[in-house]
Design an enzyme around this catalytic site. Structure first.
Site, short mmCIF file in Angstrom:
data_model
loop_
_atom_site.label_atom_id
_atom_site.label_comp_id
_atom_site.label_asym_id
_atom_site.label_seq_id
_atom_site.Cartn_x
_atom_site.Cartn_y
_atom_site.Cartn_z
N ARG A 50 7.12 -8.41 -0.26
CA ARG A 50 5.98 -7.59 -0.67
C ARG A 50 6.34 -6.73 -1.88
O ARG A 50 7.49 -6.69 -2.28
CB ARG A 50 5.52 -6.72 0.51
CG ARG A 50 6.71 -6.00 1.15
CD ARG A 50 6.47 -4.64 1.64
NE ARG A 50 6.00 -3.75 0.63
CZ ARG A 50 6.82 -3.10 -0.22
NH1 ARG A 50 8.14 -3.27 -0.21
NH2 ARG A 50 6.31 -2.27 -1.09
N GLY A 51 5.33 -6.01 -2.41
CA GLY A 51 5.55 -5.21 -3.62
C GLY A 51 5.22 -6.08 -4.83
O GLY A 51 5.68 -7.23 -4.91
N ALA A 52 4.43 -5.54 -5.76
CA ALA A 52 3.86 -6.39 -6.81
C ALA A 52 4.90 -7.18 -7.62
O ALA A 52 4.80 -8.41 -7.73
CB ALA A 52 2.97 -5.55 -7.72
N ARG A 91 -2.02 -13.37 -1.74
CA ARG A 91 -2.53 -11.99 -1.69
C ARG A 91 -3.30 -11.76 -2.99
O ARG A 91 -2.81 -12.10 -4.07
CB ARG A 91 -1.39 -10.97 -1.54
CG ARG A 91 -0.70 -11.06 -0.18
CD ARG A 91 0.27 -9.90 0.03
NE ARG A 91 -0.41 -8.67 0.37
CZ ARG A 91 0.19 -7.47 0.35
NH1 ARG A 91 1.45 -7.35 -0.05
NH2 ARG A 91 -0.46 -6.39 0.71
N GLN A 195 5.44 1.40 5.01
CA GLN A 195 6.41 1.04 3.97
C GLN A 195 7.19 2.26 3.49
O GLN A 195 8.35 2.13 3.08
CB GLN A 195 5.68 0.38 2.77
CG GLN A 195 5.15 -1.00 3.04
CD GLN A 195 3.70 -0.98 3.50
OE1 GLN A 195 3.26 -0.03 4.15
NE2 GLN A 195 2.96 -2.02 3.18
N ASP A 236 -0.33 -2.16 -8.16
CA ASP A 236 -0.49 -3.60 -7.89
C ASP A 236 -1.27 -4.29 -8.99
O ASP A 236 -1.10 -5.48 -9.23
CB ASP A 236 -1.16 -3.81 -6.53
CG ASP A 236 -0.16 -3.48 -5.44
OD1 ASP A 236 -0.02 -2.29 -5.09
OD2 ASP A 236 0.53 -4.41 -5.00
N ASN A 246 -3.40 0.56 -6.10
CA ASN A 246 -2.10 0.74 -5.44
C ASN A 246 -2.35 0.97 -3.96
O ASN A 246 -3.49 1.07 -3.51
CB ASN A 246 -1.33 1.91 -6.07
CG ASN A 246 0.12 1.94 -5.60
OD1 ASN A 246 0.81 0.92 -5.64
ND2 ASN A 246 0.59 3.07 -5.12
N LYS A 247 -1.28 1.06 -3.19
CA LYS A 247 -1.36 1.16 -1.74
C LYS A 247 -2.37 2.22 -1.29
O LYS A 247 -2.43 3.30 -1.87
CB LYS A 247 0.04 1.47 -1.20
CG LYS A 247 0.15 1.66 0.29
CD LYS A 247 -0.42 0.50 1.09
CE LYS A 247 0.25 -0.84 0.79
NZ LYS A 247 -0.49 -1.97 1.38
O1 MRU Z 1 1.17 -4.07 0.65
P1 MRU Z 1 2.41 -3.86 -0.16
O2 MRU Z 1 3.54 -3.29 0.62
O3 MRU Z 1 2.80 -5.11 -0.92
O4 MRU Z 1 1.97 -2.77 -1.23
C1 MRU Z 1 2.88 -2.38 -2.21
C2 MRU Z 1 2.38 -1.32 -3.10
O5 MRU Z 1 1.25 -0.91 -3.05
C3 MRU Z 1 3.32 -0.86 -4.17
O6 MRU Z 1 3.09 0.49 -4.46
C4 MRU Z 1 3.08 -1.69 -5.43
O7 MRU Z 1 3.14 -3.06 -5.15
C5 MRU Z 1 4.07 -1.38 -6.49
S1 MRU Z 1 5.68 -1.98 -6.07
C6 MRU Z 1 6.66 -1.51 -7.35
#
Ligand code: MRU
Length: 339
Positions: A50-52, A91, A195, A236, A246-247
């Site tokens: 996970r994470g962009a 995703r 997270q 994201d 973002n999250k």
């Molecule tokens: O659902 P996730 O855990 O993939 O969400 C991640 C986030 O929202 C992060 O803040 C984003 O991807 C940036 S990661 C450098």
């Protein structure tokens, strides 16, 4: 131990993807050996990977995995293209997943070696970009807020687990720490999947960085009480006008930062800026299963039959963003440097 674990966040070994299963951290350090597209899509949708930026790297390796599986199982071009599309679509919000999957897929006509090389280059670039972005962000904060130990508030996980290398927002935290310009970090737990609590606190502990964990609902109050000099988050997808996905929970931090007069910074690679998406209302926001809200690790947290809303991300309007830090530039969405 964790150092070793971070070496295994995502790698390509003997034609397989090896990935750290982020759903079981910090309790367990478990590596996934991913040999088929199905397994990769499951790992992405379950948030094991996970994470962009990491999703971008996983998509890149996924194309190499698909080509190999296709050779073993005799797929034709149409089937291969469909499998690559499943990876890109796993995703919807993080633009890096689609971008890197499609960029490596463009090398399929050049053969497996070319695909593997292109995919590995995505991983190398991700590490390099994260360090440059982190240094730029730390420099920007020190220049704008003064050369003193700063306290910052962050959300979700944006470190090595999300990006490889140093991370984005958490990379800036790390760069401040290395410059002895960091006092401490407030970390939101980041409901519903934690997270922040599970992953960011784990990374900060390994780095020896002082931090306090807070429930998401406490964040605006803590900011109003002067606990932090700045809020720093990842992204994201950043639309062409600077609106940022973002999250979930990020938007309330931006509102609180504005109300309290502290900077709200977004740190993301250039590859997270999506010039094809004009504004935030065109960003697809992933809606995840209600069970993530109504139960926790399988234990019910609400009466049976409770309906839930579970957007995985929110959109922060550009006018609430003080600056966007990338590896190449600092963009002020409300100033002269428009996106
Ligand atoms: O659902 P996730 O855990 O993939 O969400 C991640 C986030 O929202 C992060 O803040 C984003 O991807 C940036 S990661 C450098």
């Amino acid at each position: 131990m964790a150092g070793n674990a971070l070496d295994n966040v995502l790698a390509w070994r003997d034609g397989h993807i090896v990935a750290l299963d982020q759903t079981v951290l910090p309790g367990q350090t478990k590596l996934l050996d991913i040999t088929r597209v199905d397994e990769l899509v499951n790992a992405i949708t379950a948030l094991s990977v996970r994470g962009a930026p990491l999703l971008g790297a996983a998509g890149a390796l996924g194309v190499a995995l698909a080509v190999r599986q296709g050779q073993r199982e005799g797929w034709d071009e149409t089937r291969l293209a469909a499998e690559v599309k499943r990876i890109a679509d796993a995703r919807p919000t993080a633009v890096n997943l689609r971008r890197e999957t499609e960029s490596v897929a463009a090398r399929i006509p050049d053969g497996l070696d070319a695909v593997e090389e292109a995919a590995l280059e995505v991983l190398r670039v991700s590490v390099d970009v994260s360090v440059r972005m982190s240094e730029r962000g730390a420099g920007y904060l020190t220049e704008t807020l003064g050369d003193r130990p700063l306290s910052v508030h962050t959300h979700c996980n944006t470190g090595a687990l999300a990006c490889l290398g140093w991370g984005s927002a958490l990379g800036i935290v790390r760069a401040l720490h290395e410059r002895r310009a960091l006092a401490r970090v407030v970390v939101d737990e980041t409901r519903p999947l934690l997270q922040g609590a599970r992953l960011t606190c784990w990374e900060l502990r390994e780095l020896g960085i002082e931090h306090h964990l807070a429930v998401d609902g406490a964040a605006p109050f803590l900011i109003s009480q002067g606990h932090s000099d700045a809020v720093i988050v990842g992204a994201d997808r950043i639309a062409a006008n600077g609106d940022t996905a973002n999250k979930i929970g990020t938007y309330s931090l931006a509102l609180a930062a504005r109300r309290s007069g502290i900077p709200f910074l977004v740190a993301a690679p250039e590859s997270t800026i999506d010039s094809a998406t004009p504004g935030g209302d065109q960003i697809p926001v992933e809606q995840r299963d209600a069970s993530e809200v109504t139960a926790f690790h399988g234990v019910p947290a609400a009466p049976p039959g409770t309906l839930a809303l579970n957007p995985a991300f929110d959109i922060t309007p550009a006018d609430l963003i003080t600056a966007i830090i990338t590896e190449d530039q600092v963009i002020h969405p409300n100033g002269k440097d428009r996106l």
